[in-house]
Write a protein that holds these residues in place. Structure first.
Motif, mmCIF file in Angstrom:
data_model
loop_
_atom_site.group_PDB
_atom_site.id
_atom_site.type_symbol
_atom_site.label_atom_id
_atom_site.label_comp_id
_atom_site.label_asym_id
_atom_site.label_seq_id
_atom_site.Cartn_x
_atom_site.Cartn_y
_atom_site.Cartn_z
ATOM 1 N N UNK A 199 0.822 -1.200 0.000
ATOM 2 C CA UNK A 199 0.000 0.000 0.000
ATOM 3 C C UNK A 199 0.858 1.252 0.000
ATOM 4 N N UNK A 200 0.376 2.293 -0.667
ATOM 5 C CA UNK A 200 1.046 3.590 -0.720
ATOM 6 C C UNK A 200 0.088 4.646 -0.202
ATOM 7 N N UNK A 201 0.487 5.377 0.843
ATOM 8 C CA UNK A 201 -0.337 6.445 1.399
ATOM 9 C C UNK A 201 0.376 7.773 1.169
ATOM 10 N N UNK A 202 -0.210 8.624 0.333
ATOM 11 C CA UNK A 202 0.400 9.909 -0.035
ATOM 12 C C UNK A 202 -0.252 11.029 0.774
ATOM 13 N N UNK A 203 0.580 11.814 1.453
ATOM 14 C CA UNK A 203 0.062 12.874 2.312
ATOM 15 C C UNK A 203 -0.418 12.316 3.634
ATOM 16 N N UNK A 204 0.423 11.511 4.268
ATOM 17 C CA UNK A 204 0.004 10.730 5.446
ATOM 18 C C UNK A 204 -0.054 11.538 6.731
ATOM 19 N N UNK A 205 0.459 12.781 6.733
ATOM 20 C CA UNK A 205 0.453 13.606 7.928
ATOM 21 C C UNK A 205 1.171 12.871 9.068
ATOM 22 N N UNK A 206 0.570 12.790 10.249
ATOM 23 C CA UNK A 206 1.227 12.146 11.390
ATOM 24 C C UNK A 206 0.928 10.650 11.488
#
Length: 264
Positions: A63-70
């Protein structure tokens, strides 16, 4: 979590890239995850074994999470996907996430509080920097002998890309994600959020977003994002999960291209 420093309560206008340090206090991860049917992602990502007997060496789900913040939403999505895949089989699921954000301070917080350090990796990365992007992303994929991720997540990121990189930047961003991911779960911000973001900057006496007044892609952003991703037959919208409590659509796309190369 005890060793984390207190999160500064900044005016939202002081986070022009959407890098709010207390973001999940007003947009809880559970609100998005609760919209996802427990077994749907499992069915999409399930790999045919080809035999009657499955082994304990199933390929990893990436999985790729873009803009994951904290990282709170990354963890919630990981846990949801891990649970829904595990319920279908006694075979352990090897699930790995690569999560990135433009803000290195947010990434540091995500790394410090990561409950799954062996499965979730965080890195500071500007997804729009073509010179910076290929090495870390491809290195992660190469580790598993893969050229694409099984699923990508892009939650309330499109507006910030659009405001800072213009219409062509938004198109490039969405096409880049679609080329990297077999499935893409995306939550576009509606146009009213653009106006609110610009108003916050003006309230603080800051310069407007560079592209705000020249954007031609505007209006129904759910429709616009869907058109960008589906035009040319490169992707198809396969499910809309309705809207969050803050009126944002949650959309699932499938990469329909047979080519196995990345556009970055």
């Amino acid at each position: 979590m005890d060793d984390l420093e207190p999160v500064p309560q900044l005016d939202p206008g002081a986070a022009p890239y959407g890098n709010f340090p207390n973001y999940y206090s007003f947009h809880p991860p559970e609100t998005r995850v609760s919209l996802l049917p427990p077994g749907l992602l499992r069915k999409l990502l399930q790999r045919p074994s080809g035999t009657e007997t499955r082994t304990d060496l199933e390929p990893p789900v990436l999985g790729l999470d873009v803009g994951c913040n904290t990282g709170e939403l990354s963890v919630a999505l990981y846990s949801h996907l891990l649970q829904s895949t595990s319920e279908a089989s006694d075979v352990p699921v090897d699930l790995r996430f690569l999560c990135c954000d433009i803000d290195s301070d947010l990434i540091t917080r995500a790394q410090t509080s990561n409950p799954f350090p062996g499965a979730i990796s965080y890195m500071a990365l500007d997804i729009m920097d073509s010179s910076e992007l290929p090495d870390p992303v491809h290195s992660f994929l190469d580790e598993f002998g893969r050229s694409t991720f099984d699923i990508g997540f892009c939650m309330s990121v499109t507006m910030w890309i659009h405001l800072h990189h213009g219409d062509q930047g938004l198109v490039t961003f969405l096409c880049r994600l679609a080329s990297l991911c077999n499935y893409l779960l995306i939550e576009p911000q509606p146009w009213k959020c653009y106006r609110s973001a610009a108003r916050r900057l003006r309230k603080l006496g800051r310069k407007d977003f560079e592209h705000f007044h020249t954007l031609s892609i505007r209006g129904d952003m759910t429709e616009k994002v869907t058109h960008i991703l589906t035009s040319g037959g490169s992707a198809e919208l396969i499910h809309s999960f309705g809207n969050t409590s803050w009126d944002r659509s949650l959309l699932l796309f499938k990469n329909t291209r047979s080519a196995k190369h990345s556009a970055i």
